[in-house]
Design an enzyme around this catalytic site. Sequence first.
Site, PDB file in Angstrom:
ATOM      1  N   HIS A  80       7.284   0.694   5.099  1.00  0.00           N
ATOM      2  CA  HIS A  80       7.366  -0.625   5.853  1.00  0.00           C
ATOM      3  C   HIS A  80       5.895  -1.381   5.602  1.00  0.00           C
ATOM      4  CE1 HIS A  80      10.254   0.585   9.235  1.00  0.00           C
ATOM      5  NE2 HIS A  80      10.789   0.628   7.873  1.00  0.00           N
ATOM      6  N   HIS A 237      16.858  -5.362   7.043  1.00  0.00           N
ATOM      7  CA  HIS A 237      15.885  -4.292   7.125  1.00  0.00           C
ATOM      8  C   HIS A 237      15.864  -3.567   5.848  1.00  0.00           C
ATOM      9  CE1 HIS A 237      12.780  -1.519   8.837  1.00  0.00           C
ATOM     10  NE2 HIS A 237      13.535  -0.489   8.321  1.00  0.00           N
ATOM     11  N   ASP A 241      13.198  -2.232   3.017  1.00  0.00           N
ATOM     12  CA  ASP A 241      13.074  -0.863   2.942  1.00  0.00           C
ATOM     13  C   ASP A 241      12.816  -0.696   1.167  1.00  0.00           C
ATOM     14  OD1 ASP A 241      12.462   0.383   5.127  1.00  0.00           O
ATOM     15  OD2 ASP A 241      14.524   0.921   5.524  1.00  0.00           O
ATOM     16  N   HIS A 332      -0.919  11.972 -49.818  1.00  0.00           N
ATOM     17  CA  HIS A 332       0.270  12.307 -49.163  1.00  0.00           C
ATOM     18  C   HIS A 332       1.306  11.092 -49.144  1.00  0.00           C
ATOM     19  CE1 HIS A 332       3.465  13.875 -46.579  1.00  0.00           C
ATOM     20  NE2 HIS A 332       3.023  15.240 -47.228  1.00  0.00           N
ATOM     21  N   GLU A 346       1.782  17.237 -34.699  1.00  0.00           N
ATOM     22  CA  GLU A 346       0.513  17.244 -34.127  1.00  0.00           C
ATOM     23  C   GLU A 346      -0.028  15.812 -33.136  1.00  0.00           C
ATOM     24  OE1 GLU A 346      -1.912  19.411 -34.146  1.00  0.00           O
ATOM     25  OE2 GLU A 346      -3.697  17.994 -33.033  1.00  0.00           O
TER      26      GLU A 346
END
Length: 427
Positions: A80, A237, A241, A332, A346
């Site tokens: 609440h 209500h 909630d 590379h 990695e």
Amino acid sequence: MAQGGRRGIRKKAAVSGTGLHTGARTEVAFLPAPPGQGILFRRVDLAGKPEVPALLSEVEAVERRTAIGRGEKTIHTVEHLLAAVAAHEIDDLTVEVSGPEPPILDGSFQPYFEALERAGPTETDGEPLVLTVPAPFTVSEGDSTYVVAPDKDLRLTVTIEWPHPLIGRQTGSYTVTPQGFARDLAPARTFGFTSEVAGLQAKGLIKGASSANAIVLDERGLANGGQLRWPDEFVRHKAADILGDLALTGGRVRAHIIATRPSHGGNIALARAMARAARRTGPPKMDIGRIMDVLPHRYPFLLVDRIIEVEGQQRIVGIKNVTINEPFFQGHFPGHPIMPGVLIIEAMAQVGGMLLMGAVADPEKKVVYFTSLNNVKWRRPVKPGDQLRFELELLQVRGMMCKMQGVAKVDGEVVAEAEMGAMVRDR
Ligand SMILES: [Zn+2]
């Protein structure tokens, strides 16, 4: 809703009363907090004044209320209070509680909403975390089901069903704004049935319940000659909630949520699904400075740029922007740059290391050793200009050992995946 900066409060405001479930008398004080802190509870009645952030990772129990924190520092029935915080769109707030449960007051959200109004909600620095959904999805948990659809506002369409002459089937739809919440939802009180009282009391719940802090229903109607604030006060209500439980995502939710028979357990499952599916805007969870505080890796071997999501110790998402300047591209491969597959793994392991380090008190004194790799697959090459997104989930923890599942994606497509075992050791 207009979306400005983060919001906090200007000055202290307090309320006090009795907790619904524990029956404990507690004072709640709302205090201004630094921008970026989030919503933080502090148990000022306990030694060391332990703090519990209002986050999904802290959810402890969902039966008839939402409780956060662990063991002695548990705080019951936060929904609440949190609904009122969310309705004001407050991002940063310290909530000091002098006991295990904020007071139930009249059973509605209004006293909290009004206390926060007295505290002077105000815009502060920084960007709020906003959660939106890119595509519809559904969540079900027990009897509760939810459909979540993209929306620019938070809209709650809620249906409840109870075999009771005053309830039956009720549906309501509410767009949540501070004004709309104050008018349509804040005054709606919690409700209970006289037939459940003995069972709930036997579980140690509702010790503080009375007809002054809840709508009490017997078989035919209202017990104790009470009056409803609206004929459909019940569904109002339940809608509010949901707002309170969604606050545990740590952000402002923007979506249309269509809920049928919502419960706290269902709302928390919804909030978890939201946290997973949502597109987030706002600041990164951890920038490179914080990452370097936690990980010992340094250039050229630090392969994480940003951590963008952390879900307690369960899940983490990190980013690595791959540029042509990466040292490994030089060799590379000359003229055909692709990121070495083992370095993708990695980088994934480094994000996983951040997840594990989040669980230790003194990360600067620890280091993560990887102990196993299983089911490693490379699906696509990673090239300069790609943004790698690593999503890791903790599968299992045994003492200092743990297992994680990781995937690496570029533009939503999986480029690599692996299961990794790791342990945390002293440096
Ligand atoms: Zn409630």
